[in-house]
Scaffold this active site. Structure first.
Site, PDB file in Angstrom:
ATOM      1  N   ARG A  38     -16.365 -80.487 -17.041  1.00 37.12           N
ATOM      2  CA  ARG A  38     -16.469 -81.417 -18.158  1.00 37.12           C
ATOM      3  C   ARG A  38     -16.334 -82.881 -17.772  1.00 37.12           C
ATOM      4  O   ARG A  38     -17.134 -83.706 -18.197  1.00 37.12           O
ATOM      5  CB  ARG A  38     -15.406 -81.072 -19.218  1.00 37.12           C
ATOM      6  CG  ARG A  38     -15.698 -79.812 -19.985  1.00 37.12           C
ATOM      7  CD  ARG A  38     -14.513 -79.378 -20.829  1.00 37.12           C
ATOM      8  NE  ARG A  38     -14.102 -80.380 -21.789  1.00 37.12           N
ATOM      9  CZ  ARG A  38     -13.052 -80.236 -22.594  1.00 37.12           C
ATOM     10  NH1 ARG A  38     -12.315 -79.142 -22.547  1.00 37.12           N
ATOM     11  NH2 ARG A  38     -12.732 -81.187 -23.446  1.00 37.12           N
ATOM     12  N   HIS A  84     -24.999 -74.462 -23.181  1.00 36.40           N
ATOM     13  CA  HIS A  84     -23.719 -75.169 -23.372  1.00 36.40           C
ATOM     14  C   HIS A  84     -23.063 -74.685 -24.658  1.00 36.40           C
ATOM     15  O   HIS A  84     -23.313 -75.236 -25.744  1.00 36.40           O
ATOM     16  CB  HIS A  84     -23.980 -76.682 -23.443  1.00 36.40           C
ATOM     17  CG  HIS A  84     -22.759 -77.514 -23.203  1.00 36.40           C
ATOM     18  ND1 HIS A  84     -22.142 -77.617 -21.978  1.00 36.40           N
ATOM     19  CD2 HIS A  84     -22.030 -78.307 -24.035  1.00 36.40           C
ATOM     20  CE1 HIS A  84     -21.115 -78.435 -22.055  1.00 36.40           C
ATOM     21  NE2 HIS A  84     -21.018 -78.860 -23.312  1.00 36.40           N
ATOM     22  N   TYR A 128     -32.708 -86.709 -37.879  1.00 35.74           N
ATOM     23  CA  TYR A 128     -33.596 -87.835 -38.126  1.00 35.74           C
ATOM     24  C   TYR A 128     -34.185 -88.422 -36.843  1.00 35.74           C
ATOM     25  O   TYR A 128     -35.125 -89.205 -36.921  1.00 35.74           O
ATOM     26  CB  TYR A 128     -32.855 -88.947 -38.869  1.00 35.74           C
ATOM     27  CG  TYR A 128     -32.321 -88.537 -40.220  1.00 35.74           C
ATOM     28  CD1 TYR A 128     -33.175 -88.102 -41.224  1.00 35.74           C
ATOM     29  CD2 TYR A 128     -30.957 -88.588 -40.496  1.00 35.74           C
ATOM     30  CE1 TYR A 128     -32.687 -87.726 -42.464  1.00 35.74           C
ATOM     31  CE2 TYR A 128     -30.458 -88.221 -41.727  1.00 35.74           C
ATOM     32  CZ  TYR A 128     -31.325 -87.782 -42.707  1.00 35.74           C
ATOM     33  OH  TYR A 128     -30.844 -87.408 -43.932  1.00 35.74           O
TER      34      TYR A 128
END
Length: 746
Positions: A38, A84, A128
Site C-alpha cells: 500500500r 484491487h 461524470y
C-alpha cells in the site's frame, strides 16, 4: 427431537500460545502488508500496487491514447472487481491523482471532466468523468505482452496481474511519491525525466560516477507547479547522497509597475502541494491580524493560469523586503521533505540515494530488454521452423497435393515423407491450396534469411553485456524523444534566497513610541501609552492585581519566561491597548493554567541572562536563543518537576549569589556557569532538602546588597565570607537578612 448439543472443537484446531506473541505476530504481518502492498513504491517502476493495477486494467480495457475515453466508474469497477479488492473511493482517488497535471509531473491518465484543481476543489463523481491512458503511461506498459515482467495471481486466483511494469523512463523520480506505512514513510519529489535520462546515460558511460557528477544532469527536483528552489547545492548534494533531506521551494513572482511610482506583485507559480485558495485565505488572515504590516491587500485574479496580486502597504516598501516577510509567515515558501524510502527488486524497504535509484532502474531496464529479446527469439525460432516446412512443401508441391488429396491420414504421411514435425505438417495443412500455389521460393527464402539474421543478432546481444547496455541507452534516448520538448522543459528554477532584513523593514514601518506593558496577576495583558509613573493608579478586575510593569517601546519584542522553561515572544506593537483591562495572555500563547509566569522583560540585542530552576540547576542564555514567534513558544530550560525559578539579566555582573530554602547562601564567579542555547544547566548549590529560593548577580567592583520588604537597600560589605565553589552547600545568611530568604521582595 433434534440434538442441538454443540460438538467441542478437536484438539488439533486449538493453538496454545501467549497473547502477546499472537498479537505481535499478527501486527507484524499487518505492518508488512501495509509497507509492501500500500504505502511504499517499487524502485523499478515507481508505482504502488493500486496505481499499477489501475494502469494495467486500463490497458486491458484498450484505453490507449488514440482510443475513446471511458467512464471512470467503469474503470474503477474493473480494477476493484479484478485486481484491487478495496474501496472504490480509494481507487478513484488514485486515478484522479494520476490525471492531475498539478500533482503529477508526467500525468499517466488523460482525464476528461472535472478532476479537481489547484485551489483544492474536489473532482466530480466517477460517474461524470472519463479517462484513458496518456503517452507517458504507454511508455511504462510497453512490452508487457512480451514476457518482459513476471505476473502473479490476482487476489481471487482467477486472473494474473504484473508484479512490476516494464517502465520506459525513471517514473519513481519523475513523478515522485508519498506514503505513510507502519513505522516508516516515503516522500519523493518529482523530477525532470529528460534530466533523469541524461543522468542514466552518464551512469551507463561511467558506472563509477559519483552523485556530484550525476547532479550535473539532475540539478534538483522539478515540480509540476514550478516555483523557485532556494535550497543550497551542498544541501541538495547531501540529500541525494543519503536519500534524506528537504527542498525549500518558493512561489515565483514578478513586479508590475502601475504608474506614479506604485506597483503590485504578481505571483504566477505557487509551491508544490499548496492549495491556492487556502494560500489566499492565509494571506488575508495575516493582514487582518496585522502580522504583515508591509502588505496592504491580496486578491486572486487567476483564470487558467495562476495570478495572485499582492498590493504593498506603501509604494516606499521594497518588493524584495515585502516578499521575504511573506515567505517567512506564509505558504508562499514551504519545505518539501525528501525521504527516498522504497521497495527494492526483492521487496525489501530501504532508503536509497540518487545513484542507487538510477542504477536499480537501469538494472530493471536491462532485465526487461533481455526478457523481451528472449521472447522475440522464441517467436523467430517458431516462425523459422514453419518456414522450413513451407519451403519443403513448395519444392515438393505436386507430392504434397497428392498426399493431401488421396491419403487417409495426410498429416502422418507428410511427416513420414518429408521428415517434418507436427507443427510444420499442421502449418502446411492449414495453408489453402491456392495460397500455397502462389508462394514463391524467393519470397520464402528472403523472409527466412531476414529472420535468421535477426535471430543471430539477438543471440549475439544476449551473449554480450556491453551490447545489452548499449541498447538500454538507445531505448532511453528514444523515450526522451517520445516525451517531446513540452514535457522535457524544466518548470522549477533555481535561485539564491536574497539577504534581506525583513524584520528591520517591518520595524521601520512601525511608529516608535514609548509604552508600558502591564501584566496582571491573573494573566491579563495590556500596553499603556507613555510611562506609568504611579502603578497604584492602575485599575484591575476585582480580585486581580499588578504582577509585572515593563517599560518598553512599540518596536520592542517582549519576552515572557514561563515556569515550565519556555520562552514566548510578543511584538509590543501588537499588544492590546490600555482601554479596559486588556486581554488574557493565555489567548495569545499556548500556556496552561497550571504554568506560572517567572519573568517578563524587553529583549535587548546581545544581552545574556542567567536561568535557574527550583532544583538548583542553571546556565547562561543568549537572549537571541529565546526568541520564537510561535504560540507554543520555545523550550529553553529543562526545569524538572519543580519548575523554573530565576531569570536574571547578566549585564556586567561577574558574581552570582544563590540562596536555598534552608537559608544558606553561596556566592561564586559567574564564569563557572556554561553558556548554552537550551538544556538543564549545571548544579548551582547543593541541598539536603528543599531547593533554590532566590538568586542575584552583581559586579565585584560594585559590591553586593539586598532589598528588604520595605524597599530599603542594605549594603553587604562582608559578602566575600560566603564565597565558595559552585555546587557547594554555602553558609547561613547574615544577620538582618530578610525572613523571606530573598535578595529582593516579590
Amino acid at each position: 427431537m433434534t440434538d442441538t448439543t454443540l460438538t467441542p472443537p478437536t484438539s488439533d484446531r486449538i493453538i496454545d500460545e501467549p497473547l502477546s506473541e499472537a498479537l505481535s505476530r499478527r501486527y507484524l504481518a499487518y505492518a508488512l502488508s501495509v509497507i509492501t502492498d500500500r504505502a511504499l513504491p517499487d524502485v523499478r517502476d515507481g508505482l504502488k500496487p493500486v496505481q499499477r493495477r489501475v494502469l494495467y486494467a486500463m490497458r486491458e480495457m484498450r484505453l490507449n491514447p488514440d482510443a475513446s475515453a471511458r467512464k471512470c466508474a467503469k474503470v474503477v469497477g474493473e480494477v476493484m472487481g479484478g485486481y484491487h479488492p478495496h474501496g472504490d473511493q480509494s481507487i478513484y482517488d488514485t486515478l484522479v491523482r494520476m490525471a492531475q497535471d498539478f500533482a503529477q509531473r508526467y500525468p499517466l491518465v488523460d482525464g476528461q471532466g472535472n478532476f479537481g484543481n489547484i485551489d483544492g476543489d474536489n473532482p466530480a463523481a466517477m460517474r461524470y468523468t472519463e479517462a484513458k491512458l496518456t503517452q507517458a503511461a504507454t511508455l511504462l506498459l510497453d512490452g508487457i505482452d512480451e514476457d518482459a515482467v513476471d505476473f502473479k495471481p490476482t487476489y481471487d486466483g482467477q486472473d494474473e496481474e504484473p508484479v512490476v511494469l516494464p517502465t520506459g523512463f525513471p517514473n519513481l523520480l519523475a513523478n515522485g511519491s508519498t506514503g505513510i506505512a507502519v513505522g516508516m514513510a516515503t516522500s519523493i519529489p518529482p523530477h525532470n525525466a529528460a534530466e533523469l535520462i541524461d543522468a542514466c546515460l552518464a551512469l551507463l558511460a561511467k558506472p563509477s560516477a559519483t552523485t556530484a557528477e550525476l547532479m550535473e544532469h539532475v540539478k534538483g527536483p522539478d515540480f509540476p507547479t514550478g516555483g523557485v528552489i532556494v535550497e543550497p547545492h551542498t544541501s541538495l548534494l547531501e540529500t541525494y547522497e543519503t536519500g534524506r533531506g528537504g527542498v525549500r521551494l518558493r512561489a515565483l513572482w514578478t513586479k508590475e509597475m502601475l504608474g506614479n511610482g506604485t506597483y503590485q506583485i504578481v505571483v504566477t507559480q505557487v509551491p508544490y502541494q499548496v492549495k491556492k485558495a487556502d494560500l489566499v485565505e492565509q494571506l488575508a488572515e495575516l493582514i487582518e491580524a496585522k502580522r504583515v504590516p508591509l502588505l496592504g491587500d491580496v486578491r486572486d485574479e487567476s483564470a487558467e493560469d495562476v495570478r495572485l496580486v499582492l498590493e504593498p502597504k506603501s509604494r516606499n516598501v521594497e518588493a524584495e523586503v515585502l516578499m521575504e516577510s511573506l515567505f517567512k509567515l506564509s505558504d508562499l515558501e514551504n519545505r518539501f521533505s525528501v525521504n527516498l524510502n522504497v521497495l527494492d527488486a526483492r521487496g525489501t524497504p530501504g532508503v536509497m540515494g540518487l545513484k542507487s535509484v538510477l542504477q536499480a532502474f537501469l538494472d530493471h531496464r536491462r532485465e526487461v530488454l533481455v526478457r523481451r529479446a528472449r521472447h522475440r527469439l522464441a517467436k523467430i525460432e517458431a516462425r523459422l521452423h514453419i518456414l522450413d516446412g513451407l519451403i519443403t512443401a513448395y519444392l515438393n508441391l505436386d507430392e504434397v497435393i497428392r498426399i493431401v488429396r488421396y491419403e487417409e491420414d495426410p498429416k502422418a504421411r507428410l511427416i513420414e515423407a518429408f521428415d517434418l514435425t507436427e507443427i510444420q505438417a499442421e502449418a502446411i495443412l492449414n495453408t489453402r491450396l491456392r495460397q500455397l500455389a502462389r508462394l514463391e521460393e524467393m519470397e520464402l527464402r528472403r523472409e527466412h534469411a531476414d529472420l535468421a539474421e535477426e535471430r543471430d543478432g539477438i543471440v549475439g546481444m544476449l551473449a554480450d553485456d556491453r551490447a545489452q547496455w548499449k541498447l538500454v541507452g538507445q531505448g532511453l534516448r528514444d523515450v526522451k524523444a517520445a516525451l517531446g520538448d513540452k514535457l522535457n522543459a524544466r518548470r522549477s528554477i533555481f535561485a539564491d534566497a536574497p539577504e534581506v532584513d525583513a524584520e528591520a523593514a517591518i520595524e521601520a514601518m512601525i511608529v516608535r513610541e514609548p509604552i508600558t506593558v502591564i501584566l496582571s496577576d491573573r494573566g491579563w495583558i495590556r500596553a499603556a501609552k507613555g510611562r506609568v509613573d504611579d502603578p497604584s493608579e492602575l485599575k484591575f478586575k476585582e480580585g486581580d492585581k499588578l504582577s509585572f510593569l515593563v517599560p518598553a517601546e512599540t518596536t520592542d519584542k517582549l519576552l515572557i519566561f514561563a515556569s515550565d522553561g519556555r520562552f514566548f515572544t510578543l511584538a509590543c506593537d501588537k499588544l492590546p491597548g490600555a482601554r479596559g483591562h486588556g486581554e488574557p495572555l493565555r489567548l495569545m500563547i499556548d500556556l496552561d493554567d497550571r504554568v506560572g509566569i517567572v519573568d517578563v522583560f524587553v529583549h535587548k540585542p546581545g544581552a545574556k541572562r542567567i536561568l535557574a530552576s527550583k532544583e538548583g540547576y542553571g546556565f547562561i542564555l543568549p537572549e537571541e536563543e529565546a526568541i520564537a514567534f510561535r504560540r507554543a513558544g520555545k523550550q529553553v530550560l529543562n526545569p524538572g518537576p519543580k519548575g523554573a525559578l530565576v531569570s536574571l539579566l547578566l549585564g556586567t555582573a561577574d558574581q552570582l549569589a544563590v540562596i536555598g530554602d534552608n537559608g544558606k547562601i553561596l556566592i561564586f564567579p559567574v564564569a563557572e556557569l556554561p553558556e548554552m542555547p537550551r538544556g538543564k544547566g549545571v548544579k548551582l548549590q547543593t541541598y539536603r532538602e528543599g531547593g533554590l529560593r532566590d538568586a542575584t548577580a552583581f559586579a565585584e567592583a560594585d559590591g553586593a546588597a539586598w532589598i528588604d520588604s520595605g524597599g530599603r537597600n542594605h549594603s553587604w560589605d562582608d559578602w566575600r565570607e560566603w564565597l565558595g565553589k559552585r555546587a557547594a552547600a554555602g553558609k547561613l545568611s547574615p544577620r538582618g537578612f530578610p525572613a523571606s530568604k530573598r535578595f529582593r521582595p516579590r
